[in-house]
Design a protein around this motif. Structure first.
Motif, mmCIF file in Angstrom:
data_model
loop_
_atom_site.group_PDB
_atom_site.id
_atom_site.type_symbol
_atom_site.label_atom_id
_atom_site.label_comp_id
_atom_site.label_asym_id
_atom_site.label_seq_id
_atom_site.Cartn_x
_atom_site.Cartn_y
_atom_site.Cartn_z
ATOM 1 N N ALA A 18 14.820 0.061 13.879
ATOM 2 C CA ALA A 18 15.722 -0.393 12.813
ATOM 3 C C ALA A 18 15.689 -1.918 12.689
ATOM 4 O O ALA A 18 15.725 -2.458 11.578
ATOM 5 N N ILE A 19 15.629 -2.596 13.829
ATOM 6 C CA ILE A 19 15.531 -4.059 13.810
ATOM 7 C C ILE A 19 14.226 -4.492 13.140
ATOM 8 O O ILE A 19 14.204 -5.398 12.292
ATOM 9 N N LYS A 20 13.146 -3.835 13.501
ATOM 10 C CA LYS A 20 11.851 -4.166 12.902
ATOM 11 C C LYS A 20 11.867 -3.927 11.391
ATOM 12 O O LYS A 20 11.395 -4.753 10.604
ATOM 13 N N LEU A 21 12.386 -2.784 10.989
ATOM 14 C CA LEU A 21 12.416 -2.437 9.567
ATOM 15 C C LEU A 21 13.337 -3.367 8.795
ATOM 16 O O LEU A 21 12.994 -3.844 7.704
ATOM 17 N N LYS B 95 12.193 -9.830 16.946
ATOM 18 C CA LYS B 95 11.444 -9.446 18.138
ATOM 19 C C LYS B 95 12.166 -8.347 18.899
ATOM 20 O O LYS B 95 13.399 -8.302 18.932
ATOM 21 N N VAL B 96 11.392 -7.488 19.545
ATOM 22 C CA VAL B 96 11.926 -6.414 20.376
ATOM 23 C C VAL B 96 11.299 -6.519 21.757
ATOM 24 O O VAL B 96 10.072 -6.517 21.896
ATOM 25 N N VAL B 97 12.147 -6.620 22.777
ATOM 26 C CA VAL B 97 11.713 -6.665 24.172
ATOM 27 C C VAL B 97 12.414 -5.537 24.915
ATOM 28 O O VAL B 97 13.645 -5.445 24.895
ATOM 29 N N GLY C 251 11.324 -16.524 23.322
ATOM 30 C CA GLY C 251 12.217 -17.261 22.430
ATOM 31 C C GLY C 251 13.266 -16.376 21.773
ATOM 32 O O GLY C 251 13.589 -16.557 20.590
ATOM 33 N N LEU C 252 13.807 -15.443 22.526
ATOM 34 C CA LEU C 252 14.789 -14.518 21.945
ATOM 35 C C LEU C 252 16.052 -15.274 21.524
ATOM 36 O O LEU C 252 16.566 -16.121 22.257
ATOM 37 N N VAL D 17 17.028 -14.785 12.610
ATOM 38 C CA VAL D 17 16.562 -13.396 12.504
ATOM 39 C C VAL D 17 16.917 -12.684 13.806
ATOM 40 O O VAL D 17 16.512 -13.122 14.885
ATOM 41 N N PRO D 18 17.699 -11.619 13.741
ATOM 42 C CA PRO D 18 18.159 -10.983 14.980
ATOM 43 C C PRO D 18 17.025 -10.335 15.768
ATOM 44 O O PRO D 18 16.142 -9.697 15.211
ATOM 45 N N ASP D 19 17.058 -10.538 17.082
ATOM 46 C CA ASP D 19 16.127 -9.917 18.004
ATOM 47 C C ASP D 19 16.876 -8.857 18.821
ATOM 48 O O ASP D 19 18.108 -8.816 18.828
#
Length: 567
Positions: free
Chosen positions: A155-158, A165-167, A301-302, A307-309
């Protein structure tokens, strides 16, 4: 008339300039953080709250929203199902991860929830650690492809056109891969044979340089020659939990022993993974993961832009400790006290590197844990270790009932499920539904069995008056589950082979009850006693990040969690 118009204009101007009585919509955080403490039962936060220090669990439960009555709505409460349900916002019957592993009739073997024959581990796989489900399944690479619904990571990516970013990090491969979704930027877990953090060719062909540097320092080696002893010397562990030596406790991994202090070095020097297994089955596996997480926050760099990571962390050591010594042990008290310090350290890192008030954190767990039957019996409860659905006994019953065929009646068993062999049913000239019903009636009379569900009944629909049956139905996905589901009574463990330690995987409260705490910008502090589900976490973090919830999510954001938005 001119006077009335003037008065109206003055009134309109006053209204436009007056302070807004509706709260402004808060700025979306730069980072949303999903924290799982694997096997952290829901009562621990209240049970030991007076022993927690400042800045950890006290901070998030006081300054955040604490949902004390949070339960999973399905029956088979295991790690993979819990991680997937929290991340997708839906139940296993929908997202498809019905267990840590299951029997796949299409390929004729048991498959791991994240195992992939098409991919390889990076660096290559060596000896396994203590995680029995990983031993059975993911021998090669890992991928999230068996998860059928999108996660909060997706959902974050979309919602950010791929910019967020997703970690995703864990000691367990499934603890990282399932919440990380389809396209995380970073996804790592620990190799139980080396102590290195690894990934899969599904994600990338070589580890990130910062991960390579972290691995080069051999961070898992720093407990060599040391002992795990009690974290606090100023409190009475026996009063707060129980005796140090309890009947039914195991000796942990690699002969750690039943009582404090627990050594890390293996008694057999040839058992190379034994030391790492001992670290995993101690609070210090969590420290190791947080060391990696701190590196990830800086290296990736989260939270450095608008832009929310997403950072997903699954701390696995609580689960290993709980399995070995049980929820009423001094070991579980100790790992919980140390988890409080893990939370403080994580919050301090987030404050320093992202900024206080610029992130939202949700903490939960994937399942709870059953007390040791020996402890339950001392409390006057009906409890035991049983195995009523052994395949050999079931096979003997069906042969006696319907006759022997060229094919065995039981094709496989996995978790609470028995998979009947369609070839045997056809050869005997009987109906599948009749075999299920006869077997269910026989199993229902075995020691320790509470109820038995069949594929036919679950497919037809469970009556709404059958609350437990509905929970079983939410764990049932036709193409992945078996034909007969055996549910044990409360406080019964599903194996006679496991003569020490404990496990989970039932619809009973000790397995379904987990914490849910939400902390950070825009969150209204308070203690909530109304019943909620951890599946709401997906919608909670999506709302915080300002993106749409994953498409399969059904659990809504609890009312009143966030400050009111401007209409």
């Amino acid at each position: 008339m001119r006077l009335l118009c003037l008065l109206a204009a003055i009134l309109l101007a006053a209204l436009l300039l007056a302070p807004d009585t509706v709260a402004e919509e808060p700025a979306h955080p730069r980072l949303v953080v999903l924290v799982y403490f694997d096997q952290f039962r829901g009562d621990y936060l209240a049970r030991w709250k007076d022993e927690f220090g400042e800045g950890g669990f006290k901070r998030i439960t006081t300054d955040g929203a604490w949902f004390q009555n949070c339960h999973y709505p399905y029956s088979y409460t295991v790690t993979a199902a819990g991680h997937s349900s929290v991340a997708t916002g839906c139940v296993p019957a929908v997202h498809g991860v019905v267990g840590n592993d299951w029997y796949d009739r299409g390929v004729g073997k048991t498959v791991n929830c994240v195992g992939s024959d098409r991919h390889e581990q990076v660096p290559g796989r060596t000896a396994e650690g203590t995680d029995s489900d990983e031993k059975k399944g993911a021998k090669g690479g890992v991928s999230p492809e068996r998860l059928l619904k999108p996660t909060i990571a997706d959902a974050i990516k979309l919602g950010t056109d791929g910019k967020g970013k997703v970690v995703a990090l864990s000691l367990k491969n499934r603890g990282a891969a399932l919440p990380g979704g389809r396209a995380p930027d970073v996804c790592y877990w620990m190799d139980g044979g080396t102590g290195l953090f690894v990934t899969s060719t599904y994600y990338r062909d070589a580890v990130h340089p910062w991960v390579a540097a972290f691995n080069k320092s051999k961070p898992a080696e720093r407990w060599r020659g040391k002992m795990w002893d009690r974290f606090r010397t100023d409190i009475d562990y026996a009063k707060l939990s129980g005796p140090d030596d309890i009947a039914g406790e195991s000796k942990g991994a690699s002969g750690q022993g039943r009582v404090f202090p627990h050594p890390f070095e293996p008694s057999d020097p040839k058992a190379k993974p034994a030391y790492l297994n001992a670290v995993y089955t101690s609070p210090f596996g969590n420290d190791l993961l947080l060391d990696l997480a701190e590196r990830a926050i800086s290296a990736e760099g989260l939270g450095k832009d608008d832009v929310p990571d997403l950072l997903s962390l699954s701390f696995s050591s609580n689960d290993a400790v709980g399995h070995a010594w049980g929820p009423d042990s001094q070991e579980v008290l100790d790992v919980t006290l140390r988890s409080d310090r893990i939370m403080k350290r994580l919050l301090d890192v987030l404050d320093a590197k992202v900024g206080r008030g610029k992130y939202v954190l949700a903490m939960t767990a994937d399942h709870g844990i059953c007390p040791l039957p020996e402890v339950s019996r001392k409390q006057g409860k009906d409890a035991a270790r049983v195995q009523p659905a052994l395949s050999a006994k079931v096979e003997a019953f069906l042969v006696e009932k319907y006759g022997k065929t060229a094919a065995k009646w039981v094709e496989a068993s996995s978790g609470p499920w028995l998979y009947l062999n369609a070839k045997a049913v056809t050869a005997a000239g009987v109906k599948q539904a009749d075999v299920e019903a006869e077997l269910a009636q026989w199993l229902a009379k075995r020691d320790g069995v509470e109820a038995v569900s069949t594929r036919t009944a679950l497919t037809a629909g469970v009556p709404p008056t059958d609350a437990t049956g509905e929970m079983v139905a939410r764990s049932f996905r036709a193409e992945r589950c078996g034909d007969v589901y055996v549910l044990l009574k409360p406080y019964y463990l599903p194996t006679a082979v496991l003569d020490t330690g404990t496990t989970h995987g039932s619809p009973w409260e000790y397995d379904t009850h987990v914490p849910l705490v939400v902390y950070g910008t825009g969150v209204v502090p308070g203690v909530h006693t109304g019943r909620v589900t951890p599946l709401a976490t997906a919608a909670i973090l999506s709302t915080a990040a300002g993106v749409k919830a994953p498409s399969g999510a059904t659990a809504p954001v609890p009312t009143g969690l966030f400050v009111p938005h401007r209409k």
